[in-house]
Design a protein around this motif. Sequence first.
Motif, PDB file in Angstrom:
ATOM      1  N   PRO A 169       0.803  -1.225   0.000  1.00 56.30           N
ATOM      2  CA  PRO A 169       0.000   0.000   0.000  1.00 56.30           C
ATOM      3  C   PRO A 169       0.832   1.269   0.000  1.00 56.30           C
ATOM      4  O   PRO A 169       0.329   2.350  -0.291  1.00 56.30           O
ATOM      5  N   GLY A 170       2.140   1.154   0.350  1.00 58.37           N
ATOM      6  CA  GLY A 170       3.013   2.315   0.385  1.00 58.37           C
ATOM      7  C   GLY A 170       3.427   2.694   1.794  1.00 58.37           C
ATOM      8  O   GLY A 170       3.001   2.101   2.782  1.00 58.37           O
ATOM      9  N   ASN A 171       4.319   3.712   1.871  1.00 57.30           N
ATOM     10  CA  ASN A 171       4.789   4.263   3.149  1.00 57.30           C
ATOM     11  C   ASN A 171       5.542   3.253   4.000  1.00 57.30           C
ATOM     12  O   ASN A 171       5.575   3.378   5.238  1.00 57.30           O
ATOM     13  N   ALA A 172       6.172   2.266   3.377  1.00 54.03           N
ATOM     14  CA  ALA A 172       6.928   1.285   4.167  1.00 54.03           C
ATOM     15  C   ALA A 172       8.015   1.973   4.992  1.00 54.03           C
ATOM     16  O   ALA A 172       8.292   1.567   6.133  1.00 54.03           O
ATOM     17  N   GLY A 173       8.637   3.028   4.422  1.00 46.88           N
ATOM     18  CA  GLY A 173       9.680   3.736   5.152  1.00 46.88           C
ATOM     19  C   GLY A 173       9.156   4.408   6.407  1.00 46.88           C
ATOM     20  O   GLY A 173       9.833   4.433   7.449  1.00 46.88           O
ATOM     21  N   ILE A 174       7.950   4.978   6.339  1.00 45.26           N
ATOM     22  CA  ILE A 174       7.360   5.586   7.532  1.00 45.26           C
ATOM     23  C   ILE A 174       6.948   4.503   8.526  1.00 45.26           C
ATOM     24  O   ILE A 174       7.072   4.681   9.747  1.00 45.26           O
ATOM     25  N   LYS A 175       6.486   3.382   8.023  1.00 45.77           N
ATOM     26  CA  LYS A 175       6.131   2.276   8.923  1.00 45.77           C
ATOM     27  C   LYS A 175       7.379   1.710   9.605  1.00 45.77           C
ATOM     28  O   LYS A 175       7.290   1.206  10.733  1.00 45.77           O
ATOM     29  N   ASP A 176       8.535   1.813   8.930  1.00 49.66           N
ATOM     30  CA  ASP A 176       9.792   1.470   9.604  1.00 49.66           C
ATOM     31  C   ASP A 176       9.995   2.361  10.825  1.00 49.66           C
ATOM     32  O   ASP A 176      10.345   1.881  11.920  1.00 49.66           O
ATOM     33  N   ILE A 177       9.770   3.655  10.639  1.00 49.83           N
ATOM     34  CA  ILE A 177       9.942   4.595  11.748  1.00 49.83           C
ATOM     35  C   ILE A 177       8.961   4.278  12.876  1.00 49.83           C
ATOM     36  O   ILE A 177       9.315   4.310  14.061  1.00 49.83           O
ATOM     37  N   VAL A 178       7.724   3.965  12.512  1.00 52.12           N
ATOM     38  CA  VAL A 178       6.727   3.595  13.527  1.00 52.12           C
ATOM     39  C   VAL A 178       7.187   2.362  14.304  1.00 52.12           C
ATOM     40  O   VAL A 178       7.090   2.306  15.538  1.00 52.12           O
ATOM     41  N   GLN A 179       7.691   1.371  13.583  1.00 53.27           N
ATOM     42  CA  GLN A 179       8.180   0.158  14.240  1.00 53.27           C
ATOM     43  C   GLN A 179       9.336   0.481  15.183  1.00 53.27           C
ATOM     44  O   GLN A 179       9.421  -0.074  16.286  1.00 53.27           O
ATOM     45  N   ALA A 180      10.210   1.405  14.760  1.00 55.30           N
ATOM     46  CA  ALA A 180      11.323   1.807  15.617  1.00 55.30           C
ATOM     47  C   ALA A 180      10.812   2.493  16.890  1.00 55.30           C
ATOM     48  O   ALA A 180      11.316   2.239  17.993  1.00 55.30           O
ATOM     49  N   ILE A 181       9.821   3.367  16.746  1.00 50.77           N
ATOM     50  CA  ILE A 181       9.257   4.040  17.925  1.00 50.77           C
ATOM     51  C   ILE A 181       8.617   3.028  18.864  1.00 50.77           C
ATOM     52  O   ILE A 181       8.758   3.117  20.093  1.00 50.77           O
ATOM     53  N   ARG A 182       7.920   2.038  18.302  1.00 46.70           N
ATOM     54  CA  ARG A 182       7.323   1.000  19.142  1.00 46.70           C
ATOM     55  C   ARG A 182       8.398   0.207  19.872  1.00 46.70           C
ATOM     56  O   ARG A 182       8.236  -0.136  21.056  1.00 46.70           O
ATOM     57  N   TRP A 183       9.499  -0.072  19.191  1.00 45.19           N
ATOM     58  CA  TRP A 183      10.592  -0.800  19.833  1.00 45.19           C
ATOM     59  C   TRP A 183      11.157   0.022  20.978  1.00 45.19           C
ATOM     60  O   TRP A 183      11.421  -0.499  22.075  1.00 45.19           O
ATOM     61  N   LEU A 218      -1.185   5.252  13.850  1.00 45.62           N
ATOM     62  CA  LEU A 218      -0.211   4.233  14.241  1.00 45.62           C
ATOM     63  C   LEU A 218       0.646   4.671  15.425  1.00 45.62           C
ATOM     64  O   LEU A 218       1.253   3.828  16.087  1.00 45.62           O
ATOM     65  N   THR A 219       0.740   5.974  15.680  1.00 43.14           N
ATOM     66  CA  THR A 219       1.571   6.448  16.792  1.00 43.14           C
ATOM     67  C   THR A 219       0.739   7.057  17.912  1.00 43.14           C
ATOM     68  O   THR A 219       1.265   7.780  18.756  1.00 43.14           O
ATOM     69  N   LYS A 220      -0.547   6.760  17.900  1.00 39.59           N
ATOM     70  CA  LYS A 220      -1.415   7.319  18.933  1.00 39.59           C
ATOM     71  C   LYS A 220      -0.923   6.902  20.321  1.00 39.59           C
ATOM     72  O   LYS A 220      -0.632   5.737  20.573  1.00 39.59           O
ATOM     73  N   ASN A 221      -0.784   7.893  21.191  1.00 35.27           N
ATOM     74  CA  ASN A 221      -0.351   7.696  22.585  1.00 35.27           C
ATOM     75  C   ASN A 221       1.100   7.253  22.715  1.00 35.27           C
ATOM     76  O   ASN A 221       1.516   6.841  23.800  1.00 35.27           O
ATOM     77  N   LEU A 222       1.882   7.341  21.645  1.00 36.99           N
ATOM     78  CA  LEU A 222       3.303   6.985  21.726  1.00 36.99           C
ATOM     79  C   LEU A 222       4.192   8.207  21.881  1.00 36.99           C
ATOM     80  O   LEU A 222       5.261   8.138  22.484  1.00 36.99           O
TER      81      LEU A 222
END
Length: 756
Positions: A169-183, A218-222
Amino acid sequence: MISAVNEFLDDLRGGRMSESPLVTVEQGQLQGRIVNSPSGKAFYSFQGIPYAKPPLGSLRFKAPQPPEPWDGIRDATAEGNVCAQIDPVFAKSYVGDENCLFLNVYTPSTDGAFLPVMIWIHGGGFKWGSGNTNLYGPDFLVDRDVVVVTINYRCGALGFLSLNTPEVPGNAGIKDIVQAIRWVKDNIHHFGGNAGNLTIFGESAGARAVSLLTASPLTKNLISKAIIQSGNALSSRAFQRDPLQSAKALARSLGCEAEDVDEILEFLIATPAKDLVEADEKLNSLQKVLETSNNLFGLVIEKEFPGVEAVISEPFINILTSGRTANIPILVGTTSLEYACERKTDDLQELIPADLNLDRNSEEALAIVEEIKKLYFKGNHTGVESLPEYFHLLSDKLINLDTHRYIKYLLQVTNRPIYYYRFDYVGELNIAQKIFFSLGLKYAMHMDELGYLFKNDFQKDVEPTPEDIKMRERIVRLWTNFAKSGNPIPDENHYLNTNWLPVTNDNLYCLNLNSELTLISNPDKEKMDFWEKIYDKHYRIWDETTNQSKNEPQIDTFKKEPEIDTYQNEPEIDTCKKETEIDTYKNEPEIDTPKHEPEIVSVIETVVITQVMNKETSVSEERTEVVSDSDQIDRAEVETQITTTTLLENNDGSQTLIVTEKTETPEQAPSVKEMILEFSEPAQLESNEHKPVNDHINTNGVDKKARTSNEIKMVHNSNGAPKEVIRANDPPEDDLPKNIGVNKFVSFFESLGGKK
């Protein structure tokens, strides 16, 4: 308390630090190392930490997967791979690898000091860059007792190719950042960090990512705070115009003529990463992006698919103006001259913002060009002597205007502080002209503040002056103070000897960062007022596309907003009786000051229909089910409230709005099925330059509550038949940029067969 913590940290740095720092995270153990900063203080460094599974093979272009555990102790003393890219700064050639999802953690202490955390998102046009220390050394920031995290994410086509499919769907690079923030959220306490105090900050494309993440579900409350440096997601250059066509162009350049998305995906997955990156560079170089304002592989507004997380599925401006961004403190700013590059054309129409959608050589475009000449240029706009003026115009188009708009919109929907700055200092640590520019201009330019925030390789042979060191200490203190408390100057001192006020509707207070700190108000007011009027007149929010292929069906952008979408099936909420409890748009003006009206008295009659719940079905006027499920309701009892609005033109040029109301209860109201929608030209109103109005209106001496945004408004023809149905909070056409709910209305209207 603070002094005790500092003493404790000084003791640690004085010799009690472990020579072999070992940390255990969810995936296993990490062995770091001790590093001495330029000031002589020591801190712990953990580098090359995998925060996601390597995006290889079938995982190429797809959202990141959680990291896998490892056995034994993992060496975390060296940086991981950067994303495969053409590096224009250091290597000036192809570097990196697809296996690049690594982050670095730098901390003064691992002993539970509960320190603020700052997560850096690098820039590079979403095409190149990394979190590595050759440009982003954390030393000065860590010296101020914060934990610093820098990350790598996928860039270019590898990170931003979209096929408008559930798989890509796109934005894989931004989802990488989201995954990093979750980590980081899950693991940073092992490094002495406070998982409840995360500040994300970034510059240029990194700033666009930061602003986007404050608006993403995806970053709600993070995220606790955000620092946005020279850019945001309002930029038309940030988003792809036609993702599917970009993907097809990339495939064709590599020899694949397929039209089927599955065939294209199969081909691109089988293509070596180096070939992909080099083809991407030929199609989509940084220079082309600047010249065309079209990044073929930038952000996308994703189609929504069941079970697939989307970073953003509607235009950023919709989320921003409707108050659905994270309600957190924001620090945002620019440099005094963002861009200087070769002038390719003398046609100033090239510098009219693309999102105004004005036709070239149209009467409107040519009129704007004439105004630009008067406002920006003292003489001939094509001469060599006019280059600095041209660069200021270019900087306004690419960065400053969007920053001004972002602050203005944000002011209407947040009650948290917004701090605005301008970096105006020129010293030995400025890096822009060492990287890209060699024009000898005496301005602080794009990226220049980074030389004072971070240690970098450009400083190796530079001897900073005392003034440079003072500026570095100032900006580092401002940024880390903000990360700690949300206030960049909690107490004045030798370095921070002025008060920094957050912006207000009346004053855009701005801290000018130069040899001295100066608080100014409304910088470049004349220019920003000019562009604001241009946007008021020509910008149409519905022109913001969903950035999907033109042949693809449109996305219903309001289906997945459970936290604010009152159209969902929530029978326990009676929206007729408890409107104030669900009105999330409290800072939006309900009635705007009219403009451009002739000197006459105009009377507008509206009928507000409020559905009354029947005993069998819990449905309110707020819900789309009133229409789509209208078979369940043949006839609804209605209460008709007639509001007469009278606009008077006073002798002094001001205008007075008079509202009268009366309530009628007819014996029988028409069924929802019988309401025929007909789109007509609404009256033109203005938002009084974004200033909120009181939510009460004085009508003939009676203080009346302004209507909330949860009513349906029907304008009647002279024969009494309904003429159109709109939402009460949907603004007139000319006022769309400053209001909310427009795309919801358009989607709702079109779902009933209406035409735009």
